[in-house]
Design an enzyme around this catalytic site. Structure first.
Site, mmCIF file in Angstrom:
data_model
loop_
_atom_site.group_PDB
_atom_site.id
_atom_site.type_symbol
_atom_site.label_atom_id
_atom_site.label_comp_id
_atom_site.label_asym_id
_atom_site.label_seq_id
_atom_site.Cartn_x
_atom_site.Cartn_y
_atom_site.Cartn_z
ATOM 1 N N TYR A 144 -45.006 -20.358 -3.725
ATOM 2 C CA TYR A 144 -45.410 -19.283 -2.829
ATOM 3 C C TYR A 144 -46.136 -18.235 -3.654
ATOM 4 O O TYR A 144 -45.685 -17.877 -4.737
ATOM 5 C CB TYR A 144 -44.181 -18.668 -2.156
ATOM 6 C CG TYR A 144 -44.483 -17.461 -1.290
ATOM 7 C CD1 TYR A 144 -45.172 -17.595 -0.088
ATOM 8 C CD2 TYR A 144 -44.066 -16.189 -1.667
ATOM 9 C CE1 TYR A 144 -45.443 -16.491 0.712
ATOM 10 C CE2 TYR A 144 -44.339 -15.074 -0.872
ATOM 11 C CZ TYR A 144 -45.024 -15.226 0.311
ATOM 12 O OH TYR A 144 -45.290 -14.133 1.105
ATOM 13 N N ASP A 238 -48.807 -17.390 -11.780
ATOM 14 C CA ASP A 238 -48.192 -16.407 -10.897
ATOM 15 C C ASP A 238 -46.799 -16.120 -11.431
ATOM 16 O O ASP A 238 -45.862 -16.869 -11.199
ATOM 17 C CB ASP A 238 -48.138 -16.945 -9.463
ATOM 18 C CG ASP A 238 -47.536 -15.927 -8.499
ATOM 19 O OD1 ASP A 238 -46.975 -14.918 -8.974
ATOM 20 O OD2 ASP A 238 -47.616 -16.150 -7.274
ATOM 21 N N LYS A 266 -43.082 -7.375 -8.388
ATOM 22 C CA LYS A 266 -41.620 -7.217 -8.333
ATOM 23 C C LYS A 266 -41.064 -6.307 -9.445
ATOM 24 O O LYS A 266 -41.131 -5.095 -9.296
ATOM 25 C CB LYS A 266 -40.969 -8.592 -8.288
ATOM 26 C CG LYS A 266 -41.402 -9.329 -7.005
ATOM 27 C CD LYS A 266 -40.549 -10.486 -6.565
ATOM 28 C CE LYS A 266 -40.910 -10.875 -5.140
ATOM 29 N NZ LYS A 266 -41.669 -12.126 -4.992
HETATM 30 C C1 LIG Z 1 -42.926 -12.354 -4.078
HETATM 31 C C2 LIG Z 1 -44.001 -13.197 -4.623
HETATM 32 C C3 LIG Z 1 -45.359 -12.937 -4.373
HETATM 33 C C4 LIG Z 1 -45.813 -11.891 -3.397
HETATM 34 O O1 LIG Z 1 -45.456 -10.602 -3.768
HETATM 35 P P1 LIG Z 1 -45.328 -9.486 -2.605
HETATM 36 O O2 LIG Z 1 -45.074 -8.223 -3.365
HETATM 37 O O3 LIG Z 1 -44.202 -9.920 -1.732
HETATM 38 O O4 LIG Z 1 -46.610 -9.453 -1.876
HETATM 39 C C5 LIG Z 1 -46.308 -13.694 -5.031
HETATM 40 N N1 LIG Z 1 -45.945 -14.682 -5.867
HETATM 41 C C6 LIG Z 1 -44.656 -14.963 -6.122
HETATM 42 C C7 LIG Z 1 -44.318 -16.037 -7.100
HETATM 43 C C8 LIG Z 1 -43.644 -14.255 -5.484
HETATM 44 O O5 LIG Z 1 -42.369 -14.585 -5.692
#
Ligand SMILES: *Cc1c(COP(=O)(O)O)cnc(C)c1O
Length: 432
Positions: A144, A238, A266
């Protein structure tokens, strides 16, 4: 467990907010339950509006690592607030955060701050496309990357299927540029690359967290790096979850990879809205105002979020190297105990874990990719989730999520969690 007030709020929320939630995972739908409403949080605990307390392994989906309402963070943020909440102009703290991140991640030579992880991946994608002049994006099933149109594509079964929109509202014209490969299966990436010379980038969670925790197998990330290099395809890590969590320098530090771009989020905002994307200078300097790829944000580099992030990263990076071993030990103890209890009661259960995060899968077989994760027993997970909540322990309301350890999680809370597991696995085992 009392839920009167939460249930009232739930009904009321549904009258104004679709599904009563501002992000779908909060709705508890996959475990056929209704959410509790939080009144406050402190340390490793959440306290709800009905007076229940929970040991919290969701930790704002990984955004919280020090523990909730850290006193030092509160003091720092209070000071920041007095200096104003947003300027729409430059300030020195954004340089400090950028310097800290570039010094921690050697692959990041330049970076830009955003307001969410989604914005970071969205911007990284646009930049990769602008830089390479190609359109294709390779992602992995089950990874994701936020709710970016191009990345809300999971595709059907089988190998490297041509993209099919996973969400309504994503134009097929756009989704057709997204190719889906399987995690830990280099051959699926290779065959996509052989079939198209229009691939701009590969984006991957180097340690998967969004199908539950799935670790890269030996050589997978190195192989991916080599494949990308060979074809001039940009490799985007990511690390919105893994950055500053699995190690100070993220998964790329652990596995010795030099991605072209990295997305963060995060943890780096200390619980405030933030994201970041960065990478090689030659790529990043294609961004406006220097280059031809546009990207912007009214609240980007927000001074309060940046100062909160600086405080958190200061603690993580300092503390005489004590932080990560402590997170590791807490996670290890929990994983080992939970697996051993499950074994005693004949419950099929296994844990994938790394520093600061783990997932217990109700599965007979190892979980190494999307298919093996998806084969887990969701009915058992639902029973586990509800019974643990009754015992005052909050795991994610879905089998396919990571559980997060914070620095405030202490021995007593670990023991309480283990005692709750003992009770819950015994009851699950006796019914099976
Ligand atoms: C949470 C998450 C996102 C998106 O971040 P948001 O601040 O919720 O938009 C993107 N990539 C990964 C791996 C994530 O866990």
């Amino acid at each position: 467990m009392r839920k009167n007030r939460s249930n009232q709020y739930c009904e009321e929320a549904g009258r104004f907010i679709p599904g009563g939630v501002n992000s779908p995972v909060r709705a508890f739908m996959s475990v056929h339950d209704q959410p509790f409403f939080v009144k406050r949080a402190k340390g490793s605990r959440l306290y709800d509006v009905d007076g229940n307390a929970f040991i919290d392994y969701v930790a704002s989906w990984g955004a919280i690592i020090l523990g909730h309402a850290d006193e030092g963070l509160i003091a720092g943020v209070a000071e920041a607030l007095r200096d104003g909440t947003s300027y729409g102009a430059c300030h020195p703290y954004e340089i400090e955060l950028a310097r800290l991140i570039t010094e921690t991640f050697p692959s990041i030579e330049r970076l830009r701050l955003t307001t969410s992880g989604t914005e970071a991946t969205m911007s990284a994608l646009r930049l990769a496309r602008g830089y390479t002049g190609r359109n294709g994006v390779v992602k992995f099933r089950g990874c994701y990357h936020g709710h970016v149109d191009s990345l809300l594509v999971k595709a059907g079964s089988g190998l490297a299927t041509f993209g099919i929109p996973d969400s309504a509202g994503v134009p097929a014209d756009l989704a057709k540029h997204t190719y889906v490969a399987d995690f830990n299966r280099l051959d699926t990436v290779e065959s996509i690359m052989e079939g198209s010379d229009d691939i701009a980038c590969v984006i991957v969670e180097p340690i998967m967290g969004n199908m539950g925790v799935i670790l890269p197998e030996e050589g997978f990330l190195k192989g991916l790096e080599a494949l990308c290099r060979k074809r001039g395809v940009l490799l985007i890590f990511d690390e919105v979850i893994s950055g500053f969590r699995v190690a100070f320098g993220g998964a790329q530090h652990i596995y010795g990879i030099d991605p072209d771009m990295t997305c963060l989020g995060k943890i780096i905002g200390g619980g405030f809205p933030i994201g970041a994307f960065g990478g090689k200078r030659r790529i990043m300097e294609r961004l406006a105002p220097l280059g031809d790829v546009y990207q912007a944000g009214t609240l980007s580099g927000n001074p309060v979020a940046v100062r909160a992030g600086l405080y958190v990263l200061g603690i993580l990076g300092n503390a005489s190297g004590e932080v990560y071993p402590r997170l590791e030990r807490a996670g290890q103890t929990l994983s080992k105990e939970m697996v051993s209890i499950a074994g005693r009661y004949g419950v099929p259960y296994r844990v994938n874990s790394t520093t600061g995060m783990f997932t217990g899968f109700f599965s007979e077989t190892p979980v190494t990719d999307y298919d093996s994760a998806a084969a887990s027993d969701r009915v058992l997970y639902e029973r586990f989730f509800k019974a643990m909540l009754d015992e005052g322990v909050f795991f994610a309301p879905s089998q396919f999520e990571a559980s997060f350890v914070t620095l405030t999680l202490d021995q007593a809370e670990i023991e309480r969690t283990v005692a709750a597991c003992e009770k819950v696995f015994r009851s699950i085992g006796s019914v099976r």
